[in-house]
Each structure stands twice: as structure tokens, then as C-alpha cells.
Write a protein that holds these residues in place. Structure first.
Motif, PDB file in Angstrom:
ATOM      1  N   SER A   1     -10.859   8.051 -15.646  1.00 34.51           N
ATOM      2  CA  SER A   1     -10.207   8.164 -16.951  1.00 34.51           C
ATOM      3  C   SER A   1      -8.864   8.873 -16.839  1.00 34.51           C
ATOM      4  O   SER A   1      -7.891   8.509 -17.523  1.00 34.51           O
ATOM      5  CB  SER A   1     -11.117   8.921 -17.930  1.00 34.51           C
ATOM      6  OG  SER A   1     -12.253   8.143 -18.253  1.00 34.51           O
ATOM      7  N   GLU A   2      -8.782   9.890 -15.988  1.00 32.72           N
ATOM      8  CA  GLU A   2      -7.500  10.570 -15.776  1.00 32.72           C
ATOM      9  C   GLU A   2      -6.491   9.633 -15.124  1.00 32.72           C
ATOM     10  O   GLU A   2      -5.309   9.614 -15.484  1.00 32.72           O
ATOM     11  CB  GLU A   2      -7.715  11.806 -14.906  1.00 32.72           C
ATOM     12  CG  GLU A   2      -8.463  12.939 -15.602  1.00 32.72           C
ATOM     13  CD  GLU A   2      -8.773  14.085 -14.673  1.00 32.72           C
ATOM     14  OE1 GLU A   2      -8.267  15.190 -14.913  1.00 32.72           O
ATOM     15  OE2 GLU A   2      -9.528  13.877 -13.697  1.00 32.72           O
ATOM     16  N   LEU A   3      -6.950   8.829 -14.173  1.00 31.54           N
ATOM     17  CA  LEU A   3      -6.051   7.894 -13.491  1.00 31.54           C
ATOM     18  C   LEU A   3      -5.465   6.869 -14.460  1.00 31.54           C
ATOM     19  O   LEU A   3      -4.323   6.426 -14.307  1.00 31.54           O
ATOM     20  CB  LEU A   3      -6.789   7.188 -12.358  1.00 31.54           C
ATOM     21  CG  LEU A   3      -7.073   8.032 -11.123  1.00 31.54           C
ATOM     22  CD1 LEU A   3      -8.021   7.298 -10.183  1.00 31.54           C
ATOM     23  CD2 LEU A   3      -5.783   8.388 -10.383  1.00 31.54           C
TER      24      LEU A   3
ATOM     25  N   ASP B   1       0.829  -1.193   0.000  1.00 36.40           N
ATOM     26  CA  ASP B   1       0.000   0.000   0.000  1.00 36.40           C
ATOM     27  C   ASP B   1       0.868   1.249   0.000  1.00 36.40           C
ATOM     28  O   ASP B   1       1.881   1.314   0.708  1.00 36.40           O
ATOM     29  CB  ASP B   1      -0.891   0.005   1.243  1.00 36.40           C
ATOM     30  CG  ASP B   1      -2.356   0.141   0.902  1.00 36.40           C
ATOM     31  OD1 ASP B   1      -2.706   1.090   0.179  1.00 36.40           O
ATOM     32  OD2 ASP B   1      -3.157  -0.692   1.372  1.00 36.40           O
ATOM     33  N   VAL B   2       0.467   2.227  -0.788  1.00 37.20           N
ATOM     34  CA  VAL B   2       1.119   3.533  -0.835  1.00 37.20           C
ATOM     35  C   VAL B   2       0.092   4.571  -0.395  1.00 37.20           C
ATOM     36  O   VAL B   2      -0.994   4.656  -0.966  1.00 37.20           O
ATOM     37  CB  VAL B   2       1.611   3.845  -2.265  1.00 37.20           C
ATOM     38  CG1 VAL B   2       2.056   5.298  -2.361  1.00 37.20           C
ATOM     39  CG2 VAL B   2       2.739   2.916  -2.646  1.00 37.20           C
TER      40      VAL B   2
ATOM     41  N   LEU C   1      -2.000  -0.133  -9.102  1.00 40.27           N
ATOM     42  CA  LEU C   1      -3.435  -0.222  -8.803  1.00 40.27           C
ATOM     43  C   LEU C   1      -3.862   1.039  -8.073  1.00 40.27           C
ATOM     44  O   LEU C   1      -3.316   1.367  -7.016  1.00 40.27           O
ATOM     45  CB  LEU C   1      -3.717  -1.455  -7.937  1.00 40.27           C
ATOM     46  CG  LEU C   1      -5.100  -1.533  -7.264  1.00 40.27           C
ATOM     47  CD1 LEU C   1      -6.217  -1.579  -8.308  1.00 40.27           C
ATOM     48  CD2 LEU C   1      -5.174  -2.747  -6.333  1.00 40.27           C
ATOM     49  N   ALA C   2      -4.837   1.755  -8.628  1.00 41.82           N
ATOM     50  CA  ALA C   2      -5.334   2.981  -8.008  1.00 41.82           C
ATOM     51  C   ALA C   2      -6.602   2.707  -7.221  1.00 41.82           C
ATOM     52  O   ALA C   2      -7.540   2.088  -7.744  1.00 41.82           O
ATOM     53  CB  ALA C   2      -5.622   4.041  -9.074  1.00 41.82           C
TER      54      ALA C   2
ATOM     55  N   VAL D   1      -6.421   6.294  -2.034  1.00 41.04           N
ATOM     56  CA  VAL D   1      -7.111   7.506  -2.515  1.00 41.04           C
ATOM     57  C   VAL D   1      -6.294   8.216  -3.602  1.00 41.04           C
ATOM     58  O   VAL D   1      -6.037   9.417  -3.541  1.00 41.04           O
ATOM     59  CB  VAL D   1      -7.485   8.467  -1.363  1.00 41.04           C
ATOM     60  CG1 VAL D   1      -8.589   7.873  -0.514  1.00 41.04           C
ATOM     61  CG2 VAL D   1      -6.311   8.847  -0.477  1.00 41.04           C
ATOM     62  N   ALA D   2      -5.921   7.459  -4.617  1.00 44.95           N
ATOM     63  CA  ALA D   2      -5.075   7.996  -5.686  1.00 44.95           C
ATOM     64  C   ALA D   2      -5.719   9.186  -6.386  1.00 44.95           C
ATOM     65  O   ALA D   2      -5.011  10.046  -6.928  1.00 44.95           O
ATOM     66  CB  ALA D   2      -4.775   6.897  -6.705  1.00 44.95           C
ATOM     67  N   SER D   3      -7.040   9.249  -6.372  1.00 41.27           N
ATOM     68  CA  SER D   3      -7.765  10.332  -7.045  1.00 41.27           C
ATOM     69  C   SER D   3      -7.486  11.697  -6.439  1.00 41.27           C
ATOM     70  O   SER D   3      -7.771  12.726  -7.061  1.00 41.27           O
ATOM     71  CB  SER D   3      -9.274  10.062  -6.986  1.00 41.27           C
ATOM     72  OG  SER D   3      -9.592   8.757  -7.389  1.00 41.27           O
TER      73      SER D   3
END
Length: 448
Positions: free
Chosen positions: A222-224, A102-103, A199-200, A173-175
Motif C-alpha cells: 500500500s505504501e508503494l 531494471d533499476v 513497476l515495483a 526490491v523496491a520495498s
């Protein structure tokens, strides 16, 4: 979509581990002893929830949340040493599995190494105190992106973990981070270790909307995909949860699956699951155990990698706490044989090379992986109903791949399975996606 994402990622089986609650003492060594069972389950990637030291200031519960991280570059001493983790990675690789960690780069603990050394890396109030932009996350403080020095530190940290043997990252919470950060991180890690898996945790659409409304960052899925190989399916998760509970028709969810095919890159990869550490167990969410099994089978059959969460093999209802010792209730691993068959099916040529079509939604989901001569037809009784239903299969007797039983088709009808059935057929049949008002409706009476 990341330009070099392998199509085979759609067929991965990922296993999520919370070290604290996995074994009696919550150590890396105990996970190492469980590797043979996990390998037999059909796992491709072990995803470890955060393995780092946990913050003590403003912690939640008795031990604190693993997503409140004190030091990105060390391991939680409760779990063991960095050497213990390195050995665990090595043993995992020897069995042909990969390791993902996890990051958590949106925030740190209140007493993190970074806030002590670089308070300027954080969002601050008018008095210069670090703050959080999501009030309910009271045990953490937010990093402030973009910042070139911060970016370099975080990417260097990822490179260090790659050098230790880590194969991929699940990004919390990559977003909420700038897209440019993730794109740069992917490019820089490719230089150190080609083929790192990304993986986001793409967040709910409502979360993105509220962030944007308040002038904060919020990336769409889509941005991710410009930086990530895979994203969560939280974009349609609320509809799925309502369908599982019987609060909306299942066709609403099936419609949204078709919609995903229309709005994302053609090669998009959505991770499918029925539970994870943030969500209720499927056996609690579904009205009955049989329906929970049916939904589990469908999501494994669905297009995209399949996630199994620690303890799902035992069909438990309780989701362990993130903040305290709350061990998985392993019992007799009663779901392991079933999940093993589902995992094996992810590598079936029909799922690897075929085309996925959902034909019906009620009273059972009917879906097909179309692959000439080796098609798979699934019937998933998510409604819990009984009786006969029409199917598109030719009359005959088929072997149920899930339990080696027989499925008989007579006059185009079968008896609804209690949970699910998947059969193989070779003859061409009529395959038409389930009707969708959103995608199929056309107003009549207008001239061209």
C-alpha cells in the motif's frame, strides 16, 4: 495509488528478457532480430533485466549476477554498446512496444563506480567497510538511504535513460528503499518524460516483517502504491505456489485474490505471472503440464497485467542461471500460439471495461469478466481432474476462444476441459463470488 496511473495498465502484457541467455551470443542485436516474433506474441512492454556492467569482486558464478551492478550509467559490453541499445529501443518503439529496464537502487557491486567515488553513500561497519544487510546477497553492498546527494545522482541517472528512450522502470526490491525516494523520483521524471511506467518488485510479506523487526526499512504494498503504478503479487505468492502444487486448497488462493480487492486502493494494479527469473518455471512447479497450462491461462485471465518470462513460449522446465551462460531452450515455441491468444484476450472489451469475479475454485476455477452483452466465462482445470462439473452458463454450445473448439453445456453441466476453456456469453446469469471464510463469515445468534 499513484494518482495518474492509467486503468489500461491492468491489460498490459509484459515480457521479461535476460539478454545474456536470450540469444546464441547474448547481445542486443539478437534481441532486435527477435522483435517481430515478440510483437506477434502480443507484447506491450519489453522489460530488460539489468543491462549494466557487472561487478567482478565477490561475483557469483563465472560471469556474475546482473543485479550486482558496477555502473548504473553504462551498458554491459557483453551485450553490445549504448548505441546498440539505443537502436534496439528505437526499433521496439517502431513496432508499437515500450521498453522497461531494471533499476537496482538498494545495492551495487563491491567494485562499483559509486563505492569508489562515494563510500559514504553505503552502509558501513565499525571499520568503515561497506556492508550488506541481507547476508546471502554476498556479491553486493547496500546503499544507505536517505542521502540527498545519492538521491540526486540516482534520479539523474533515470532521467538520462529516459532521454535515451526508455519508457519505464522495474524497480528491484523496491520495498527496501524509503517511500520518499520513489515519490520524488516519479515527480522528477515526470518533468523529463511524462507517463513513465513504474513497476515495483514488492517483496514477500515475511521479508517486510523481518526487515522491520531488525530496524530496517520495509515498505508495504500500500505504501508503494503512493509512487508506483504496478506491484508484484508476492504478497500472496506463497499461497499461490502451494495451491499450484496441491498442498493447500485452491480456494485459499482465490480467497486472497478477493482480499486484495478489499485492502488496496480501488484502482490497484497487481502484475500476474506464473514464473519469472527468481521463481521456478510453471511447468516444473505444477504436477502436470496440463495443470501448468491451466494456471497460465488463469493468471492471464486474472485482473492485472500479465508477465511472460523469456522461454515460457516453449514450455520449458529449466530456469536459466543468473550467474553463468545458460541459454533458453527455445525448441519449437510450442506455447506461443496459446500465449498469443491469451495476450489478445487482455485487450478484449470485457477485460478492459468489465468486472472480474471468481465463482468457484474446485475442481476447476470458474471466473467471469462481466460486461453487458460481451461477458467472458473461463473454466481452468487446475486440479487435473476429469468428468463433468456444474457451471452457471445457460445450456447451449459455445466457441472456446482458446482453441476454436466447442464447449457444450447440458443441464447446467460441462465436461471438464483438459486444461482451460474461455467462452463468450450474452445473457445475464447469477454471479456470486466464491465463498470466503475471511470475508463472508458472520457469527449467528447476535442481536444488533
Amino acid at each position: 495509488m499513484a494518482s495518474n496511473t492509467p486503468s489500461s495498465y491492468r491489460n498490459l502484457v509484459i515480457y521479461e528478457i535476460y539478454v545474456r541467455n536470450h540469444g546464441p551470443n547474448g547481445t542486443f542485436e539478437e534481441v532486435e532480430r527477435d522483435l517481430h516474433r515478440l510483437h506477434a506474441l502480443g507484447i506491450d512492454i519489453l522489460w530488460f533485466m539489468p543491462i549494466h556492467p557487472i561487478g567482478k569482486v565477490n561475483k557469483k558464478g563465472s560471469l556474475g549476477c546482473p543485479y550486482s551492478i558496477r555502473d548504473y550509467r553504462e551498458v554491459n559490453p557483453e551485450y553490445g554498446t549504448k548505441d546498440d541499445f539505443s537502436r534496439l529501443v528505437q526499433k521496439t518503439h517502431e513496432m508499437g512496444m515500450k521498453v522497461m529496464i531494471d533499476v537496482v537502487y538498494n545495492h551495487t557491486a563491491h567494485d562499483s563506480v559509486l563505492v569508489q567515488q562515494h563510500p559514504e553513500y553505503f552502509h558501513q561497519d565499525e571499520n568503515g567497510n561497506p556492508v550488506i544487510t541481507v547476508p546471502e546477497w554476498s556479491d553486493v553492498i547496500d546503499l544507505k538511504h536517505p542521502n540527498p546527494e545519492l538521491t540526486s545522482y540516482l534520479i539523474e541517472t533515470l532521467q538520462n535513460w529516459c532521454k535515451l528512450g526508455v519508457d519505464g522502470f522495474r524497480c528491484d526490491v523496491a520495498s527496501l528503499l524509503p517511500k520518499e525516494f520513489w515519490v520524488q523520483a516519479r515527480v522528477e521524471l515526470e518533468k523529463v518524460k511524462p507517463g513513465v511506467i513504474w513497476l515495483a518488485e514488492s517483496v514477500h510479506a515475511s521479508f517486510v516483517g523481518s526487515r522491520r523487526a531488525n530496524g530496517l526499512s520495509g515498505l508495504s504494498d500500500s505504501e508503494l502504491y503512493e509512487a508506483f503504478d504496478m506491484t508484484y503479487d508476492y504478497d500472496i505468492w506463497p499461497i499461490w505456489q502451494l495451491a499450484v502444487q496441491g498442498k493447500v486448497p485452491v480456494r485459499r488462493y482465490i480467497e486472497m485474490l478477493r482480499y486484495q480487492d478489499c485492502i488496496f486502493p480501488q484502482t490497484f494494479v497487481k502484475m500476474r505471472c506464473v514464473e519469472n527469473h527468481d521463481q521456478p518455471r510453471i511447468m516444473r512447479l505444477a504436477p502436470s503440464r496440463a495443470q501448468g497450462v491451466a494456471w497460465t491461462a488463469f493468471q492471464a485471465f486474472n485482473k492485472g497485467p500479465f508477465l511472460i518470462y523469456d522461454g515460457q513460449e516453449s514450455g520449458v522446465k529449466h530456469t536459466p542461471s543468473l550467474f553463468d551462460i545458460d541459454k533458453v531452450e527455445w525448441g519449437d515455441y510450442n506455447m506461443q500460439p496459446f500465449l498469443t491468444r491469451l495476450a489478445k484476450l487482455k485487450k478484449d472489451p470485457a477485460q478492459v471495461e468489465g468486472k472480474f469475479i471468481v465463482l468457484q475454485a474446485d475442481p476447476a476455477i470458474q471466473a467471469v469478466w462481466e460486461h453487458p452483452g460481451k461477458n467472458l466465462y473461463g473454466i481452468f482445470n487446475t486440479s487435473g481432474k476429469t468428468g463433468y462439473i456444474m457451471v452457471n452458463l445457460p445450456d447451449g454450445t459455445y466457441r472456446d476462444i482458446l482453441d476454436d473448439g466447442q464447449v457444450s453445456v447440458r443441464n447446467g453441466k460441462i465436461l471438464l476441459p483438459e486444461t482451460a476453456a474461455i467462452v463468450r456469453f450474452s445473457d445475464p446469469i447469477l454471479l456470486r463470488p466464491a465463498y470466503s471464510e475471511l470475508l463472508d463469515y458472520k457469527i449467528s445468534g447476535l442481536s444488533s
